[in-house]
Design a protein around this motif. Structure first.
Motif, PDB file in Angstrom:
ATOM      1  N   ALA A   2      90.056  63.927  43.846  1.00 29.30           N
ATOM      2  CA  ALA A   2      88.726  63.345  44.033  1.00 29.30           C
ATOM      3  C   ALA A   2      87.771  64.058  43.097  1.00 29.30           C
ATOM      4  O   ALA A   2      88.163  64.958  42.367  1.00 29.30           O
ATOM      5  N   GLY A   3      86.538  63.668  43.113  1.00 22.74           N
ATOM      6  CA  GLY A   3      85.556  64.313  42.261  1.00 22.74           C
ATOM      7  C   GLY A   3      85.583  63.830  40.831  1.00 22.74           C
ATOM      8  O   GLY A   3      85.170  64.533  39.925  1.00 22.74           O
ATOM      9  N   THR A   5      84.466  62.252  37.519  1.00 23.93           N
ATOM     10  CA  THR A   5      83.166  62.003  36.894  1.00 23.93           C
ATOM     11  C   THR A   5      83.281  61.472  35.466  1.00 23.93           C
ATOM     12  O   THR A   5      82.268  61.107  34.879  1.00 23.93           O
ATOM     13  N   ASP A  35      86.486  55.321  45.718  1.00 20.67           N
ATOM     14  CA  ASP A  35      86.398  56.441  46.662  1.00 20.67           C
ATOM     15  C   ASP A  35      86.640  57.791  45.996  1.00 20.67           C
ATOM     16  O   ASP A  35      86.201  58.815  46.507  1.00 20.67           O
ATOM     17  N   ASP A  38      83.023  60.706  41.989  1.00 19.43           N
ATOM     18  CA  ASP A  38      81.938  61.519  42.544  1.00 19.43           C
ATOM     19  C   ASP A  38      80.727  61.469  41.612  1.00 19.43           C
ATOM     20  O   ASP A  38      80.446  62.404  40.881  1.00 19.43           O
ATOM     21  N   HIS A  41      75.633  57.243  43.941  1.00 19.47           N
ATOM     22  CA  HIS A  41      75.881  55.840  44.296  1.00 19.47           C
ATOM     23  C   HIS A  41      74.672  54.948  44.038  1.00 19.47           C
ATOM     24  O   HIS A  41      74.800  53.859  43.501  1.00 19.47           O
ATOM     25  N   LYS A  52      77.517  55.557  39.781  1.00 20.76           N
ATOM     26  CA  LYS A  52      78.884  55.320  40.270  1.00 20.76           C
ATOM     27  C   LYS A  52      79.329  53.891  39.979  1.00 20.76           C
ATOM     28  O   LYS A  52      80.421  53.680  39.434  1.00 20.76           O
TER      29      LYS A  52
END
Length: 178
Positions: A2-3, A5, A35, A38, A41, A52
């Motif tokens: 995750a995360g 960018t 999901d 990161d 949003h 995002k």
């Protein structure tokens, strides 16, 4: 992972998971790029969409264009848009989902013939299908999804494309079964 960018991290994510949906986990057991990203949003970025949404929307087209031998964009059963590593696509997705055009519904076969003879954008093909076959926009969209799911058509992966342009799968991936 995750995360995410950057587009490079998105590429690594796809390679590690094999298949991911673009925007949500609408497919059971399939992770979502949305999901995993990161970024803000509702803020950041250059539009009201936020950083995002801008990133994910752009990456869904840019990843297969920048890495055509490594990333595949398509739709799975249910019409969910996904990105796949090419190894997952070749080893798992293609053998399980490829169907001959003769197995598709009549309107899908008719839409395929339009694409085969004159590849074009969704709106161009839809307009011709509606004029020639008297179908509704909804029926056309269903037929186009069927062609994507059965791996008979594929979106053209050219950098900078802002509109979906459809081509016969075998023209883009000639000799794929070899």
């Amino acid at each position: 992972m995750a995360g995410i960018t950057t587009i490079e991290e998105a590429f690594d994510f796809i390679q590690s998971v094999g298949i991911c949906t673009i925007f949500s986990q609408k497919a059971r057991g399939v992770q979502s790029l949305w999901d995993a990203v990161d970024l803000p949003h509702r803020t950041g970025g250059n539009t009201k969409w936020g950083a995002k949404m801008e990133a994910v929307w752009t990456w869904k087209s840019d990843l297969p264009a920048l890495y055509p031998d490594d990333v595949y964009y398509g739709k799975i059963k249910g019409g969910v848009a996904v990105l796949m590593s090419m190894s997952y696509f070749k080893d798992t997705h293609y053998p399980a989902n490829r169907r001959d055009i003769s197995e598709c519904k009549p309107l899908a076969r008719q839409v395929f013939d339009i694409i085969r003879l004159s590849p074009g954008s969704s709106s161009e093909i839809r307009r011709e299908a509606m004029e020639r076959f008297g179908c509704t926009k909804s029926r056309f969209e269903t037929a186009l999804k069927e062609l994507q799911i059965t791996l008979n058509v594929v979106r053209e992966n050219e950098p900078g494309n802002t509109r979906d342009r459809w081509l016969p799968f075998d023209e883009v991936y000639s000799g794929f079964e070899d």
